[in-house]
Design an enzyme around this catalytic site. Structure first.
Site, PDB file in Angstrom:
ATOM      1  N   HIS A   1      26.015  37.269 -14.644  1.00 31.39           N
ATOM      2  CA  HIS A   1      27.191  37.657 -13.872  1.00 31.39           C
ATOM      3  C   HIS A   1      27.742  36.435 -13.162  1.00 31.39           C
ATOM      4  O   HIS A   1      26.969  35.584 -12.720  1.00 31.39           O
ATOM      5  CB  HIS A   1      26.836  38.737 -12.834  1.00 31.39           C
ATOM      6  CG  HIS A   1      28.041  39.473 -12.353  1.00 31.39           C
ATOM      7  ND1 HIS A   1      28.827  38.994 -11.322  1.00 31.39           N
ATOM      8  CD2 HIS A   1      28.607  40.620 -12.777  1.00 31.39           C
ATOM      9  CE1 HIS A   1      29.824  39.832 -11.140  1.00 31.39           C
ATOM     10  NE2 HIS A   1      29.729  40.820 -12.008  1.00 31.39           N
TER      11      HIS A   1
ATOM     12  N   ASP B   1      26.022  46.918 -16.769  1.00 30.30           N
ATOM     13  CA  ASP B   1      26.238  47.391 -18.134  1.00 30.30           C
ATOM     14  C   ASP B   1      24.951  47.497 -18.938  1.00 30.30           C
ATOM     15  O   ASP B   1      24.913  48.179 -19.954  1.00 30.30           O
ATOM     16  CB  ASP B   1      27.229  46.466 -18.853  1.00 30.30           C
ATOM     17  CG  ASP B   1      28.597  46.534 -18.219  1.00 30.30           C
ATOM     18  OD1 ASP B   1      29.016  47.644 -17.876  1.00 30.30           O
ATOM     19  OD2 ASP B   1      29.234  45.482 -18.036  1.00 30.30           O
TER      20      ASP B   1
HETATM   21  N1  CMC Z   1      22.892  35.526 -22.643  1.00 29.69           N
HETATM   22  C1  CMC Z   1      22.474  34.244 -22.832  1.00 29.69           C
HETATM   23  N2  CMC Z   1      22.930  33.196 -22.115  1.00 29.69           N
HETATM   24  C2  CMC Z   1      23.828  33.431 -21.162  1.00 29.69           C
HETATM   25  C3  CMC Z   1      24.304  34.734 -20.888  1.00 29.69           C
HETATM   26  C4  CMC Z   1      23.795  35.806 -21.664  1.00 29.69           C
HETATM   27  N3  CMC Z   1      24.218  37.056 -21.459  1.00 29.69           N
HETATM   28  N4  CMC Z   1      25.204  34.689 -19.873  1.00 29.69           N
HETATM   29  C5  CMC Z   1      25.300  33.396 -19.514  1.00 29.69           C
HETATM   30  N5  CMC Z   1      24.475  32.634 -20.293  1.00 29.69           N
HETATM   31  C6  CMC Z   1      24.240  31.192 -20.180  1.00 29.69           C
HETATM   32  C7  CMC Z   1      25.399  30.403 -20.752  1.00 29.69           C
HETATM   33  O1  CMC Z   1      25.198  30.108 -22.127  1.00 29.69           O
HETATM   34  C8  CMC Z   1      25.379  29.158 -19.879  1.00 29.69           C
HETATM   35  O2  CMC Z   1      24.301  28.347 -20.328  1.00 29.69           O
HETATM   36  P1  CMC Z   1      24.447  26.719 -20.298  1.00 29.69           P
HETATM   37  O3  CMC Z   1      24.585  26.362 -18.853  1.00 29.69           O
HETATM   38  O4  CMC Z   1      23.196  26.223 -20.933  1.00 29.69           O
HETATM   39  O5  CMC Z   1      25.686  26.411 -21.076  1.00 29.69           O
HETATM   40  C9  CMC Z   1      24.976  29.693 -18.490  1.00 29.69           C
HETATM   41  O6  CMC Z   1      24.223  30.877 -18.779  1.00 29.69           O
HETATM   42  C10 CMC Z   1      26.167  30.032 -17.607  1.00 29.69           C
HETATM   43  O7  CMC Z   1      27.029  30.910 -18.342  1.00 29.69           O
HETATM   44  P2  CMC Z   1      28.600  31.007 -18.122  1.00 29.69           P
HETATM   45  O8  CMC Z   1      29.225  31.590 -19.334  1.00 29.69           O
HETATM   46  O9  CMC Z   1      29.114  29.660 -17.666  1.00 29.69           O
HETATM   47  O10 CMC Z   1      28.689  31.993 -16.896  1.00 29.69           O
HETATM   48  P3  CMC Z   1      29.962  32.797 -16.430  1.00 29.69           P
HETATM   49  O11 CMC Z   1      29.795  33.025 -14.993  1.00 29.69           O
HETATM   50  O12 CMC Z   1      31.203  32.097 -16.862  1.00 29.69           O
HETATM   51  O13 CMC Z   1      29.891  34.157 -17.259  1.00 29.69           O
HETATM   52  C11 CMC Z   1      29.381  36.386 -17.902  1.00 29.69           C
HETATM   53  C12 CMC Z   1      29.467  35.376 -16.736  1.00 29.69           C
HETATM   54  C13 CMC Z   1      29.143  37.782 -17.334  1.00 29.69           C
HETATM   55  C14 CMC Z   1      30.737  36.413 -18.646  1.00 29.69           C
HETATM   56  C15 CMC Z   1      28.238  35.971 -18.862  1.00 29.69           C
HETATM   57  O14 CMC Z   1      27.007  35.982 -18.168  1.00 29.69           O
HETATM   58  C16 CMC Z   1      28.165  36.860 -20.097  1.00 29.69           C
HETATM   59  O15 CMC Z   1      28.870  36.609 -21.081  1.00 29.69           O
HETATM   60  N6  CMC Z   1      27.291  37.933 -20.075  1.00 29.69           N
HETATM   61  C17 CMC Z   1      27.213  38.876 -21.151  1.00 29.69           C
HETATM   62  C18 CMC Z   1      28.365  39.873 -21.065  1.00 29.69           C
HETATM   63  C19 CMC Z   1      28.154  40.878 -19.941  1.00 29.69           C
HETATM   64  O16 CMC Z   1      27.090  41.457 -19.790  1.00 29.69           O
HETATM   65  N7  CMC Z   1      29.239  41.131 -19.183  1.00 29.69           N
HETATM   66  C20 CMC Z   1      29.246  42.140 -18.136  1.00 29.69           C
HETATM   67  C21 CMC Z   1      29.361  41.568 -16.756  1.00 29.69           C
HETATM   68  S1  CMC Z   1      28.996  42.812 -15.502  1.00 29.69           S
HETATM   69  C22 CMC Z   1      30.308  43.927 -15.597  1.00 29.69           C
HETATM   70  C23 CMC Z   1      31.501  43.402 -14.889  1.00 29.69           C
HETATM   71  O17 CMC Z   1      31.480  43.375 -13.651  1.00 29.69           O
HETATM   72  O18 CMC Z   1      32.447  43.015 -15.601  1.00 29.69           O
END
Ligand code: CMC
Length: 427
Positions: free
Chosen positions: A316, A373
Site C-alpha cells: 500500500h 483486498d
Molecule cells: N508484490 C510484490 N512486490 C511489490 C508489491 C506486490 N504486491 N507491491 C509493491 N512491491 C514492490 C515493488 O516492486 C517495489 O520494489 P522495488 O523497490 O524493489 O522496485 C516496492 O515494493 C515499492 O513498490 P511501489 O510500486 O513503488 O509502491 P507504490 O506505493 O507505488 O504502490 C501499490 C502501491 C498498492 C500500487 C502496490 O503495492 C501494488 O501494486 N500492490 C498490488 C495491488 C493491490 O493490492 N492494490 C490494492 C491496494 S489497497 C486498496 C486501495 O486502497 O486501493
C-alpha cells in the site's frame, strides 16, 4: 528565520527562499510551496505524489506507520464493530453520528430514492451482455447527471446534501442492474421494505417478480450474518483520504463539472488493479495458484525484479504496517468461516501466502503487508457474489467518501482548478 518556515537554498545561485510550514491536527506538517514557482522560477517534481498533499481535509485521517484509520476522528475498528454503514454515511456527510430519529429519516429517504428513472434503466439495458459491470456502472453514473442536472449551484448547501443522498441511494441499484445486465437476466427493482445492504443483496439474488430461492433447510433467503458482513465491508471502504480515485473526483470537480460526472470518473479510476480492481484480481490469482504447493513458486515470481508479477492484495502506498481494514476483515473472516462455508481451498492458499510473505525479507524490507483486498474477496465469494461485482461493491462503499470530499472541496478556500505542471524533456 522563523521556526515556522522552511528554507530552500538554491546551490546554483546561493539564493535562499522561505516557505511557511503548516501544522496538521494529526500527522505530518506540510511545507506550503504554492508560491514556489513565483519565488524561484522552478517547479517541484513528485511523480505519483509520494510527498505532496493536494488539499487540506477534515474528513479522514490515516497514520500509515501505525496502521491507523479514522473517519471524523473515530477509529475504523469502533465504527465497523458498533455502527451500521448508514450511520457511517450520515456521519461522513454531516460530521456527527445520527441520533435515532435522524437515522430513521436518513434510512427512509435513501429507500425512497433508490429507484432509477426508467430511461436510465433503458440505457443500461442497451449495453451488450457480458459487459463488465464497472463499465456499465461508470457510464450509468455519468448518465445520471443528465437526469439531475440541477445540482450545479454549489452555494446551496441543502441542494448539495440532497444530491449526495441521491447518489448514495441510487448507486446500489445501478450496480445491481449492471450485474444483471452483464448476465443478460431481468433486472430486479429495489424493495422499499428492505434495508440498504439487504436490498442490494436482494437485487442481486432475486428471481423476476421478487421471488427468492429458499435453502433446503428452509432458512431465510438473505441471512442476517450476510447482511452484517457486507455492511462491514461497505463501512471499511467508505473513505480513504486522497487516494487515486478520490483525487480524480476532486480534480474533475475542480473544473466545475457536474458532481455525478466527477463520481463517474472516480469509478473509472478505481477500476484499475493497483486500486479497487485488486479485489477481483486477488481471487483470480488465488485460483491461478491453484494449490498450496505452488505458493512458493509464485512468491519467487513476485520477488523477481525481471518479472512484473505482483502479489495482488499486498502493499500500500500509505500503510507501512498492517492495513487496519485488513485486520478487521481477517477477524470477520475467522468469525464467518464455519457459518458461511468459506472456500477452504482458497483460504488455505491465502493463509500460506500470508504466512510466507510476512516472514520473507523481500516483503518485510519493503513494508508489504496484506491490504483490504487480500481478505475481501474470500468473504464476498462466501456471500455468493460473483467476482466481477467485487469492485462495484468497493464503489458502493466509497461513493459517500467521494461525494463528501467533493463537497468539502466546493466549500473550501482551496476550490480552484487542479492544473499540475511538468518537466519538459522533449524536442
Ligand atoms: N508484490 C510484490 N512486490 C511489490 C508489491 C506486490 N504486491 N507491491 C509493491 N512491491 C514492490 C515493488 O516492486 C517495489 O520494489 P522495488 O523497490 O524493489 O522496485 C516496492 O515494493 C515499492 O513498490 P511501489 O510500486 O513503488 O509502491 P507504490 O506505493 O507505488 O504502490 C501499490 C502501491 C498498492 C500500487 C502496490 O503495492 C501494488 O501494486 N500492490 C498490488 C495491488 C493491490 O493490492 N492494490 C490494492 C491496494 S489497497 C486498496 C486501495 O486502497 O486501493
Amino acid at each position: 528565520m522563523s521556526k515556522n518556515t522552511f528554507t530552500f537554498i538554491n546551490n546554483r545561485t546561493g539564493k535562499k527562499y522561505d516557505f511557511d510550514i503548516l501544522d496538521a491536527t494529526r500527522g505530518p506538517s506540510v511545507v506550503d510551496i504554492s508560491t514556489f514557482y513565483k519565488k524561484t522560477g522552478m517547479f517541484t517534481f513528485d511523480v505519483g505524489f509520494t510527498s505532496t498533499a493536494s488539499c487540506s481535509s477534515e474528513i479522514t485521517f490515516i497514520d500509515g506507520e501505525k496502521g491507523e484509520l479514522r473517519y471524523r476522528g473515530l477509529t475504523i475498528e469502533e465504527l465497523a464493530q458498533n455502527h451500521s454503514y448508514l450511520e457511517v454515511c450520515y456521519m461522513l456527510l454531516n460530521g456527527k453520528l445520527p441520533n435515532a430519529d435522524e437515522l430513521l429519516g436518513f434510512d427512509l429517504e435513501l429507500r425512497h430514492r433508490s429507484f432509477l428513472d426508467e430511461d436510465l434503466k433503458k440505457l443500461i439495458d442497451s449495453f451488450p451482455d457480458r459487459a463488465h459491470p464497472m463499465a456499465i456502472l461508470s457510464s450509468g453514473v455519468s448518465a445520471l447527471s443528465s437526469f439531475h442536472f440541477e445540482h450545479l449551484d454549489i452555494e446551496d448547501k441543502e441542494e448539495n446534501q440532497e444530491m449526495a443522498r441521491r447518489i448514495i441511494a441510487k448507486i446500489p441499484t445501478i450496480a445491481a442492474f449492471s450485474f444483471r445486465k452483464s448476465l443478460g437476466i431481468p433486472m430486479i427493482y429495489p424493495d422499499i421494505d428492505r434495508s440498504f445492504t439487504e436490498n442490494f443483496l436482494y437485487m442481486l439474488r432475486a428471481y423476476p417478480g421478487g421471488k427468492m430461492k429458499r435453502t433446503k433447510e428452509g432458512s431465510r433467503e438473505i441471512r442476517d450474518i450476510e447482511i452484517k458482513a457486507l455492511d462491514t465491508i461497505f463501512t471499511l471502504h467508505a473513505d480513504h483520504e486522497q487516494n487515486a480515485s478520490t483525487t480524480t473526483v476532486r480534480n474533475v470537480a475542480s473544473t466545475g463539472a457536474h458532481p455525478y460526472a466527477a463520481i463517474s470518473s472516480g469509478i473509472s479510476a478505481l477500476w484499475g488493479r493497483a486500486h479497487g480492481g485488486a479485489n477481483e484480481s486477488v481471487i483470480a490469482q488465488l485460483e491461478m495458484i491453484g494449490e498450496v504447493k505452488n505458493v512458493d513458486k509464485f512468491i519467487e515470481k513476485a520477488k523477481d525484479p525481471n518479472d512484473n508479477f505482483r502479489l495482488m492484495g499486498f502493499g500500500h502506498r500509505v500503510y507501512k504496517n498492517f492495513d487496519p481494514r485488513a485486520k478487521v476483515l481477517k477477524s470477520l473472516q475467522d468469525q464467518l468461516k464455519d457459518e458461511l462455508n468459506l472456500d477452504s481451498k482458497l483460504m488455505e492458499i491465502a493463509t500460506k501466502i500470508e504466512e510466507i510473505a510476512l516472514k520473507d525479507e523481500y516483503f518485510i524490507s519493503r513494508n508489504l503487508y496484506p491490504n483490504i483486498d487480500f481478505y475481501s474477496g474470500v468473504i464476498l465469494t462466501a456471500l455468493r457474489i460473483d467476482r466481477p461485482m467485487f469492485t462495484p461493491i468497493f464503489v458502493i462503499g466509497r461513493t459517500v467518501g467521494w461525494i463528501t470530499q467533493l463537497m468539502e472541496l466546493q466549500g473550501s478556500k482551496e476550490f480552484k482548478i487542479a492544473r499540475p505542471r511538468q518537466l519538459y524533456i522533449g524536442k
